[in-house]
Design a protein around this motif. Sequence first.
Motif, PDB file in Angstrom:
ATOM      1  N   VAL B 113       0.846  -1.197   0.000  1.00 56.94           N
ATOM      2  CA  VAL B 113       0.000   0.000   0.000  1.00 56.94           C
ATOM      3  C   VAL B 113       0.883   1.249   0.000  1.00 56.94           C
ATOM      4  CG1 VAL B 113      -1.657   1.294   1.429  1.00 56.94           C
ATOM      5  CG2 VAL B 113      -1.953  -1.174   1.059  1.00 56.94           C
ATOM      6  N   LEU B 114       0.476   2.272  -0.748  1.00 61.04           N
ATOM      7  CA  LEU B 114       1.310   3.459  -0.896  1.00 61.04           C
ATOM      8  C   LEU B 114       1.725   4.045   0.457  1.00 61.04           C
ATOM      9  CD1 LEU B 114       2.709   5.722  -2.417  1.00 61.04           C
ATOM     10  CD2 LEU B 114       0.478   6.784  -2.802  1.00 61.04           C
ATOM     11  N   ALA B 115       0.809   4.096   1.405  1.00 66.26           N
ATOM     12  CA  ALA B 115       1.152   4.639   2.726  1.00 66.26           C
ATOM     13  C   ALA B 115       2.264   3.828   3.386  1.00 66.26           C
ATOM     14  CB  ALA B 115      -0.085   4.681   3.624  1.00 66.26           C
ATOM     15  N   ASP B 116       2.289   2.519   3.128  1.00 65.30           N
ATOM     16  CA  ASP B 116       3.344   1.675   3.696  1.00 65.30           C
ATOM     17  C   ASP B 116       4.682   1.914   2.984  1.00 65.30           C
ATOM     18  OD1 ASP B 116       1.513   0.620   5.478  1.00 65.30           O
ATOM     19  OD2 ASP B 116       1.029  -1.087   4.188  1.00 65.30           O
ATOM     20  N   VAL B 117       4.628   2.230   1.698  1.00 71.00           N
ATOM     21  CA  VAL B 117       5.856   2.608   0.987  1.00 71.00           C
ATOM     22  C   VAL B 117       6.405   3.902   1.588  1.00 71.00           C
ATOM     23  CG1 VAL B 117       6.862   3.262  -1.226  1.00 71.00           C
ATOM     24  CG2 VAL B 117       5.057   1.529  -1.157  1.00 71.00           C
ATOM     25  N   GLN B 118       5.513   4.869   1.782  1.00 75.93           N
ATOM     26  CA  GLN B 118       5.928   6.133   2.394  1.00 75.93           C
ATOM     27  C   GLN B 118       6.553   5.883   3.765  1.00 75.93           C
ATOM     28  OE1 GLN B 118       2.111   8.007   2.477  1.00 75.93           O
ATOM     29  NE2 GLN B 118       2.241   8.841   0.383  1.00 75.93           N
ATOM     30  N   ALA B 119       5.924   4.993   4.539  1.00 81.09           N
ATOM     31  CA  ALA B 119       6.413   4.722   5.893  1.00 81.09           C
ATOM     32  C   ALA B 119       7.788   4.041   5.869  1.00 81.09           C
ATOM     33  CB  ALA B 119       5.405   3.861   6.651  1.00 81.09           C
ATOM     34  N   ALA B 120       7.984   3.133   4.897  1.00 82.44           N
ATOM     35  CA  ALA B 120       9.274   2.452   4.795  1.00 82.44           C
ATOM     36  C   ALA B 120      10.384   3.454   4.482  1.00 82.44           C
ATOM     37  CB  ALA B 120       9.215   1.363   3.720  1.00 82.44           C
ATOM     38  N   ALA B 121      10.067   4.452   3.673  1.00 77.29           N
ATOM     39  CA  ALA B 121      11.055   5.498   3.371  1.00 77.29           C
ATOM     40  C   ALA B 121      11.317   6.352   4.606  1.00 77.29           C
ATOM     41  CB  ALA B 121      10.564   6.364   2.213  1.00 77.29           C
ATOM     42  N   GLU B 122      10.239   6.702   5.295  1.00 81.32           N
ATOM     43  CA  GLU B 122      10.349   7.549   6.486  1.00 81.32           C
ATOM     44  C   GLU B 122      11.174   6.862   7.571  1.00 81.32           C
ATOM     45  OE1 GLU B 122       6.498   9.473   7.049  1.00 81.32           O
ATOM     46  OE2 GLU B 122       7.049   9.745   9.167  1.00 81.32           O
ATOM     47  N   ALA B 123      11.069   5.549   7.628  1.00 81.67           N
ATOM     48  CA  ALA B 123      11.799   4.800   8.665  1.00 81.67           C
ATOM     49  C   ALA B 123      13.308   4.944   8.514  1.00 81.67           C
ATOM     50  CB  ALA B 123      11.400   3.321   8.618  1.00 81.67           C
ATOM     51  N   VAL B 124      13.772   5.268   7.310  1.00 81.92           N
ATOM     52  CA  VAL B 124      15.219   5.479   7.125  1.00 81.92           C
ATOM     53  C   VAL B 124      15.498   6.953   6.833  1.00 81.92           C
ATOM     54  CG1 VAL B 124      15.738   3.121   6.432  1.00 81.92           C
ATOM     55  CG2 VAL B 124      15.072   4.784   4.683  1.00 81.92           C
ATOM     56  N   ASP B 125      14.596   7.815   7.297  1.00 78.75           N
ATOM     57  CA  ASP B 125      14.786   9.256   7.157  1.00 78.75           C
ATOM     58  C   ASP B 125      14.855   9.707   5.697  1.00 78.75           C
ATOM     59  OD1 ASP B 125      15.007  11.801   8.220  1.00 78.75           O
ATOM     60  OD2 ASP B 125      17.194  11.759   8.217  1.00 78.75           O
ATOM     61  N   ARG B 126      14.002   9.103   4.874  1.00 75.29           N
ATOM     62  CA  ARG B 126      13.916   9.493   3.469  1.00 75.29           C
ATOM     63  C   ARG B 126      12.454   9.785   3.134  1.00 75.29           C
ATOM     64  NH1 ARG B 126      18.451   9.267   4.441  1.00 75.29           N
ATOM     65  NH2 ARG B 126      20.243   8.556   3.192  1.00 75.29           N
ATOM     66  N   LEU B 127      12.260  10.367   1.956  1.00 77.29           N
ATOM     67  CA  LEU B 127      10.911  10.671   1.484  1.00 77.29           C
ATOM     68  C   LEU B 127      10.627   9.893   0.216  1.00 77.29           C
ATOM     69  CD1 LEU B 127       8.350  12.625   1.551  1.00 77.29           C
ATOM     70  CD2 LEU B 127       9.649  14.047  -0.053  1.00 77.29           C
ATOM     71  N   PHE B 128       9.483   9.183   0.179  1.00 76.70           N
ATOM     72  CA  PHE B 128       8.937   8.742  -1.091  1.00 76.70           C
ATOM     73  C   PHE B 128       7.750   9.653  -1.366  1.00 76.70           C
ATOM     74  CE2 PHE B 128       6.190   6.211  -3.886  1.00 76.70           C
ATOM     75  CZ  PHE B 128       7.062   6.129  -4.951  1.00 76.70           C
ATOM     76  N   PRO B 129       7.897  10.548  -2.349  1.00 74.64           N
ATOM     77  CA  PRO B 129       7.002  11.709  -2.408  1.00 74.64           C
ATOM     78  C   PRO B 129       5.615  11.484  -2.999  1.00 74.64           C
ATOM     79  CG  PRO B 129       8.736  11.901  -4.071  1.00 74.64           C
ATOM     80  CD  PRO B 129       9.008  10.646  -3.300  1.00 74.64           C
ATOM     81  N   LEU B 130       5.373  10.360  -3.647  1.00 69.77           N
ATOM     82  CA  LEU B 130       4.045  10.159  -4.237  1.00 69.77           C
ATOM     83  C   LEU B 130       2.988  10.249  -3.140  1.00 69.77           C
ATOM     84  CD1 LEU B 130       2.745   9.449  -7.023  1.00 69.77           C
ATOM     85  CD2 LEU B 130       2.670   7.086  -6.228  1.00 69.77           C
TER      86      LEU B 130
END
Lengths: 471, 471
Positions: B113-130
């Motif tokens: 799920v897109l929100a989980d992709v965003q969260a996986a990026a956030e967990a390593v201090d990154r942004l997945f911007p979609l």
Amino acid sequence: MTVIDDLTSALGPGAVLTEPDDLAAYSTDWRGAGSGRPHCVVRPSATAEVATAVRLCHEAGVAVVPHGGGTGLSGGALPDDSGTQVVLSLARMRRVREVDAAGDTLTVDAGVVLADVQAAAEAVDRLFPLSLASEGSCTIGGNLATNAGGTAVLRYGMARELVLGLEVVLADGRVWDGLRPLRKDNTGYDLTQLFCGSEGTLGIITAATLRLFPATPRHATAWLALPSVEAAVSLLGQVRARAGQSLAAYELVSREALDTVLRHVPGARDPFGERHDWYALVELSGATDDEGLEPALEAALTAGFEASLVTDAVVAGSPTQRESLWLLREGISEAQNHDGASLKHDVSVPVALLPDLLADTAGRLEAVLPGVRLVTYGHVGDGNVHHNLAAALDGGSDDDLRAAAGDLADAIYDAVAERGGSISAEHGLGTAKRDANAARTDPVELDLMRSIKQALDPDGLMNPGKVLPPR
Amino acid sequence: MTVIDDLTSALGPGAVLTEPDDLAAYSTDWRGAGSGRPHCVVRPSATAEVATAVRLCHEAGVAVVPHGGGTGLSGGALPDDSGTQVVLSLARMRRVREVDAAGDTLTVDAGVVLADVQAAAEAVDRLFPLSLASEGSCTIGGNLATNAGGTAVLRYGMARELVLGLEVVLADGRVWDGLRPLRKDNTGYDLTQLFCGSEGTLGIITAATLRLFPATPRHATAWLALPSVEAAVSLLGQVRARAGQSLAAYELVSREALDTVLRHVPGARDPFGERHDWYALVELSGATDDEGLEPALEAALTAGFEASLVTDAVVAGSPTQRESLWLLREGISEAQNHDGASLKHDVSVPVALLPDLLADTAGRLEAVLPGVRLVTYGHVGDGNVHHNLAAALDGGSDDDLRAAAGDLADAIYDAVAERGGSISAEHGLGTAKRDANAARTDPVELDLMRSIKQALDPDGLMNPGKVLPPR
């Protein structure tokens, strides 16, 4: 009627070159590498003439080889040596069709020289960011057909990311008008991206609508001495953290590459008294009133010195100084043309694997040809290095180098493939890298590409033999 | 053996749904629009299982309809009503395969799920911007297959610009492994971009390697009242000049759209006492220590007030306030689901033509159905508006609206086509926009797309009837 007669009667005698002296320029590329023999060269001056020429060749069953500025590095614009292929030059297609400063778009013919595209953008206070050493000769059509890279990829992306729409003459001479200035358009397959990077094997790009960006007349530029490639990669993180998206270029230059420039490029001067193994050219760019550039660069360099990532540094204090620093980087390609034989390699891996790749490759190359000179430089921020090889200055011979070319290439490509990298990061495949790539590519992927080639060019007349090996 | 037997014996009974109750969720989309009848639903949990399922369907000559989060707006994930098509759900493919913070890449299964992709990026201090309204339900595979847009396109681009590589199951069940984490790779046709936006008609995306960006936890967010759409476009220039690349969102909201949210979304509150015709949500984003955001936003708003481009403004003073402002924008889509029938349109033109487009369209729609309500909002910075139509609140009827749907759509699409725009800027074609697009598209372009479809899916079993009209 021969195809030369057909082309001459349709486009006029001035548009068709057949004399050996005229053909010579289309028989080799700017490095003098590769060679071919054109049946003739046709030089249309408008899209309709390109369409006519391609249609006539298609009807005659004659292959067409599109030719832009002739600055390619993989042989993509050269005919084979059969003497049967028609070279189609876009050089007379050089209209700037439309400049839309409000919409940040620019529509140009394929034959417009890249430097002229940049100038057209600058005239309306905008930036067209694609920038390469050959920008005074290469054409935008060739840039898009080969998905050119260059020194601004880090911030703005490859050529394909700078295009909104294309006009393309298809294999049978029909014209696809995909010149759309839209930022968003989800109405079917992305044909624009399919033609970008296809090296003229699916059709001939005749015009493009390009993206413009805010002008960045202000620069903060530094030339750095670095202890190692590891340091270059670590420092990149430091610079990025402080400069963010204003980081416009981050170029690595080896001592061998700098020496080559100092030997051959008039006016080139080593900024430092001492010799170092590695150098980086770092540039931030922004608007005229962007006062954050210099402090961000200074902060990154301070952090770099403290962490022993930087050994020495000079910051450009004037536009002239900036140019003299860029000369050390941009002069490499030209300098190599005066430096004997040079085996060009253009590879990429994930950025973090670069130091390991370079160390591993150096050992493998030395084992193949002891003393071989590694003229290494490139776009560290993109994980992309140009790994060019030359004979040892004392005692090496170009003949020995050329004799070992295949083994040297395999040594590099194998090291790249083991790290999941690309053996042609920005130069494309043409004929030069075609077979080496095919040998290392999943057959499923080659099959997919062949299916697409077959679908768009069923007779195999569009730049045959490029990208994909003959069956 | 039927294909249901084949699938069940290969993937196990738990992976195949056949009960009417189970199939219901796959027979309609989240707005309740469109409807179809699945033969069965197969739910593989790994790429090899997707490949097996597609191969079995291919051998049986059965069509496959890929299904992600079911949040599409053009019917792309719905089977037809023949009862013969197999829906292939990616919902069990939800592994985050690899996070490479140093390399700024993330590799995920298509069903994440897109929100989980965003969260996986956030967990390593990154942004997945979609980022889109449906991010809690939609899947990354669907996002890429439809080239999703959303509110961050202005800064980061569409979904296709956020992907480095794909893994795709082809029409015959073979797997193309194009999961490359490289920034630069010029080794042939860009297959990744071909599959992005093809809506499952060329193959099924099973995994993707995505680009990550520096985290931007700091925001400066304002909700503005504007006198006109012209003012919104002019103000965009003012904001851009001051915010540069930190401008992350610039969303237009009409009074009708805001009223719809205020009526249906719990907690939504009008920030202003007075009513205005148009609103904009403006957001700048940057690193934690980016102290330039608030001053840049303030400067742009001051300039906007002085030039009478802004009538009123509220700047979010806390994360909670920011969320409440975003609710007014993100709540629109959901609010419309509670507001009776809604005819969705998603169009784009060059940004400068937006005011003219909206003015012209309003007149044409009123002529078709007097009193029709225009719930207009969208991504002004991209030239993209969602031009959704609802029945008048007093005296209008959904039946009348639906009866006029074709004429209303034609009124919008003609106005868009006259300005060189797109009738589907980000929602894709599916079945809903397929014919209207084909009617307004150059036959050469349709031919090119059909050739590619034929090449990659010769039996026409991959999501048939989507994107391209049947011959």
